[in-house]
Design a protein around this motif. Structure first.
Motif, PDB file in Angstrom:
ATOM      1  N   THR A 150     -12.201 -28.231  19.770  1.00 21.42           N
ATOM      2  CA  THR A 150     -11.795 -29.358  18.929  1.00 21.42           C
ATOM      3  C   THR A 150     -11.604 -30.604  19.778  1.00 21.42           C
ATOM      4  O   THR A 150     -12.078 -31.692  19.437  1.00 21.42           O
ATOM      5  N   ILE A 151     -10.895 -30.445  20.908  1.00 22.36           N
ATOM      6  CA  ILE A 151     -10.670 -31.605  21.768  1.00 22.36           C
ATOM      7  C   ILE A 151     -11.997 -32.117  22.321  1.00 22.36           C
ATOM      8  O   ILE A 151     -12.218 -33.324  22.434  1.00 22.36           O
ATOM      9  N   LEU A 152     -12.906 -31.219  22.657  1.00 20.57           N
ATOM     10  CA  LEU A 152     -14.203 -31.653  23.178  1.00 20.57           C
ATOM     11  C   LEU A 152     -14.959 -32.462  22.134  1.00 20.57           C
ATOM     12  O   LEU A 152     -15.548 -33.503  22.437  1.00 20.57           O
ATOM     13  N   ILE A 153     -14.923 -31.983  20.898  1.00 19.08           N
ATOM     14  CA  ILE A 153     -15.594 -32.726  19.824  1.00 19.08           C
ATOM     15  C   ILE A 153     -14.941 -34.094  19.668  1.00 19.08           C
ATOM     16  O   ILE A 153     -15.614 -35.126  19.532  1.00 19.08           O
ATOM     17  N   TYR A 154     -13.614 -34.090  19.705  1.00 21.65           N
ATOM     18  CA  TYR A 154     -12.891 -35.354  19.571  1.00 21.65           C
ATOM     19  C   TYR A 154     -13.276 -36.326  20.674  1.00 21.65           C
ATOM     20  O   TYR A 154     -13.533 -37.499  20.428  1.00 21.65           O
ATOM     21  N   LEU A 155     -13.327 -35.822  21.919  1.00 20.80           N
ATOM     22  CA  LEU A 155     -13.677 -36.687  23.047  1.00 20.80           C
ATOM     23  C   LEU A 155     -15.084 -37.234  22.913  1.00 20.80           C
ATOM     24  O   LEU A 155     -15.379 -38.338  23.356  1.00 20.80           O
ATOM     25  N   THR A 156     -15.973 -36.467  22.301  1.00 16.51           N
ATOM     26  CA  THR A 156     -17.350 -36.933  22.137  1.00 16.51           C
ATOM     27  C   THR A 156     -17.455 -37.934  20.995  1.00 16.51           C
ATOM     28  O   THR A 156     -18.137 -38.949  21.109  1.00 16.51           O
ATOM     29  N   LEU A 157     -16.780 -37.641  19.902  1.00 20.33           N
ATOM     30  CA  LEU A 157     -16.963 -38.478  18.717  1.00 20.33           C
ATOM     31  C   LEU A 157     -16.134 -39.756  18.736  1.00 20.33           C
ATOM     32  O   LEU A 157     -16.579 -40.790  18.237  1.00 20.33           O
ATOM     33  N   SER A 158     -14.930 -39.696  19.288  1.00 20.24           N
ATOM     34  CA  SER A 158     -14.055 -40.869  19.147  1.00 20.24           C
ATOM     35  C   SER A 158     -14.643 -42.148  19.729  1.00 20.24           C
ATOM     36  O   SER A 158     -14.558 -43.206  19.104  1.00 20.24           O
ATOM     37  N   PRO A 159     -15.297 -42.116  20.908  1.00 15.62           N
ATOM     38  CA  PRO A 159     -15.875 -43.383  21.375  1.00 15.62           C
ATOM     39  C   PRO A 159     -16.980 -43.884  20.454  1.00 15.62           C
ATOM     40  O   PRO A 159     -17.144 -45.092  20.264  1.00 15.62           O
TER      41      PRO A 159
END
Lengths: 256, 224, 63
Positions: free
Chosen positions: C30-39
């Motif tokens: 989840t955190i990895l997806i967040y790190l990829t998508l948020s920027p």
């Protein structure tokens, strides 16, 4: 030729346009490796003799720990380059790296804690590694807090760069101190389950995950830096053109 | 020239410090009150206090030092004299050392001297008092030096206070570990020279590196 | 290299360790997806906002 290439490296626009092509490839590589490694580690790597299945957390815990450290050094080195050569781009990279590093430390601490429960019986254990890692995550918090505190972005950049560097000097010192502290206070109670020996068949998915995570880190750092570039350069013509959809290519002999 | 610059800054700051005796007393009062909280929270059993006294004394001394850091450069920043120091044609790091020395004399040293009294309150074993004083003597000096970097980074901010603690505390961890361990070892009747040696080394390292970092940070803070 | 579990249920349970392993992997990915998508989401929002602002500027200049 001279130093042109080096100074071009410092151009945010150059970075932005050059990295555009890399992103799809990095995404495929990183996520591909992470998914393959993850599935392998979850389902295909053999069960551990001592820790049974809880050791599978290793595949996401250890690589993230490595890159969280790399992230800190990248943050500090970018800050140093920005301070010494007074370039804009390194500071943007530094600013982008900080929240990534923090997220990574959250991952390491939470997975370490969850792993600890079936292994040691507690959610938290003040052993040398976890404790010094916790303190190192405070270093990240400090840098981020400092970045947010200043009105002037220039001052924020330079101040947090100094702090990141001071922290870097301290990382080995902190680690050694905590290591020593732990051997001093070795708890009398035996751990529930001991350390495992790593069989080669367990290592392959680990390598895949480590490589995958490094690609992932590169990808995410680039993505965050690009967004930061847009934010900071919003008044320049090239960003305005980008916003309005009238993108122009960077001329090859640009005298930035 | 550098020597006279050092002493000039030193005497000026020392005079200023003594004009604000209140600022000097605050960390001491904090130390006293905080130590008093411990038995109130944990019970007055001597057996318990003996176990925790070394660590508690060290932690509270650390916190008291942290509280005093904000004042290190702030008054000079507020009245503009810091800017004058920056444009003066003298090495800023020398003046930083002078200021930190005054800060330590006004804060760290009094804490060190007060500590034995508080040690008595926490039932610290007699064997540990020497270690307590010596470890705090070295440790508070190192903490003043390291803390000056944090103070320099935040002097331009209005609400720098808590931020300094956040920035500086991780850097204090090695000092805390070895300082508390020295007192603990002494309380158990063991040797503690190794811990003191490490503290001495930390102080030496801080003396060399902290003024440079703080000077750089001051330039950034003032110009920003 | 074979699949280590007898059934999907066994895969979920992992001899009692399932909660821990799956929770960890869920948090991480989840955190990895967040790190990829948020920027990417931030960039989109930025471009949108800047477009609005620039168009506003342009139109106020033409007036």
């Amino acid at each position: 030729m001279g130093w042109q290439w080096f100074h071009r490296l410092g151009s945010p626009r150059w970075f932005y346009e050059k990295t555009e092509i890399w992103i799809p490839w990095l995404t495929i590589l990183a996520w591909g490796l992470l998914l393959v490694g993850g599935v392998w580690g979850l389902g295909f790597a053999p069960e551990d003799a001592k820790q049974h299945n809880s050791y599978r957390i290793l595949y996401i815990h250890a690589p993230v720990a490595f890159i969280s450290m790399s992230c800190y050094y990248i943050m500090a080195i970018s800050g140093a380059i920005g301070l010494v050569w007074k370039m804009k781009l390194p500071f943007m990279v530094m600013k982008a790296a900080a929240p990534i590093g923090l997220a990574l430390t959250v991952v390491v601490l939470s997975t370490g804690s969850i792993w600890g429960k079936p292994t040691w019986g507690t959610w938290w254990e003040w052993d040398a590694r976890l404790t010094s890692y916790l303190i190192l995550s405070f270093l990240y918090l400090g840098v981020i807090a400092l970045q947010q505190a200043f009105q002037s972005r220039d001052t924020a950049d330079k101040a947090s760069a100094i702090l990141a560097l001071v922290g870097t000097v301290n990382i080995p010192i902190i680690y050694k101190s905590v290591d020593w502290w732990y051997t001093l206070h070795q708890p009398a109670t035996l751990k529930l389950v001991g350390k495992s020996t790593i069989d080669p068949s367990m290592l392959y998915p680990l390598f895949i995950m480590i490589i995958g995570f490094y690609f992932f880190f590169t990808l995410v750092l680039i993505l965050h830096t690009r967004t930061e570039i847009l934010r900071r350069e919003s008044r320049t013509q090239w960003v305005r053109d980008l916003v309005l959809g009238k993108a122009k290519k960077l001329p090859e002999e640009s005298a930035q | 020239m550098v020597k006279s610059l050092f002493w000039a800054t030193f005497t000026r700051d020392l005079t200023l410090a003594f004009r604000h005796k209140g600022d000097m007393v605050n960390p001491l009062v904090f130390f006293l009150i905080a130590i008093t909280m411990i038995p109130l929270a944990l019970g007055p059993e001597k057996a318990v206090l003996v176990r925790i006294a070394p660590g508690i004394l060290w932690v509270m001394a650390l916190l008291a030092t942290l509280l005093s850091l904000d004042n290190l450069f702030r008054s000079d920043f507020d009245d503009g004299s810091l800017e004058q120091l920056l444009i003066a044609p003298y090495p800023l790091s020398v003046m930083v050392v002078a200021k930190v020395l005054v800060h330590w004399l006004a804060t760290g040293l009094p804490l060190t001297l007060l500590a034995p009294l508080l040690g008595v309150m926490l039932s610290l074993p007699a064997s540990a008092f020497g270690a307590l004083v010596w470890s705090l003597f070295l440790g508070t000096a190192a903490m003043s030096l390291i803390g000056s970097v944090g103070a320099a980074l935040t002097v331009g901010l209005r609400k720098g206070g808590v931020l300094i603690s956040l920035i500086v505390m991780p850097l204090y961890v090695p000092i805390l570990i070895f300082g508390a361990s020295a007192v603990q070892s002494a309380a158990l009747g063991q040797e503690y020279t190794m811990q003191l040696a490490v503290l001495g080394a930390a102080l030496a390292l801080a003396l060399v590196m902290a003024p440079l970092a703080a000077a750089g940070a001051l330039r950034v803070s003032v110009s920003g | 290299m074979k699949f280590q579990f007898d059934s999907l249920d066994a895969f979920m349970q992992m001899k009692g360790h399932g909660v821990y392993v799956w929770a960890s992997y869920a948090i991480v990915y989840t955190i990895l997806i967040y790190l990829t998508l948020s920027p990417l989401l931030q960039k989109k929002a930025f471009l949108k906002q800047q477009k609005k602002w620039l168009k506003l500027q342009e139109s106020s200049e033409n007036v």
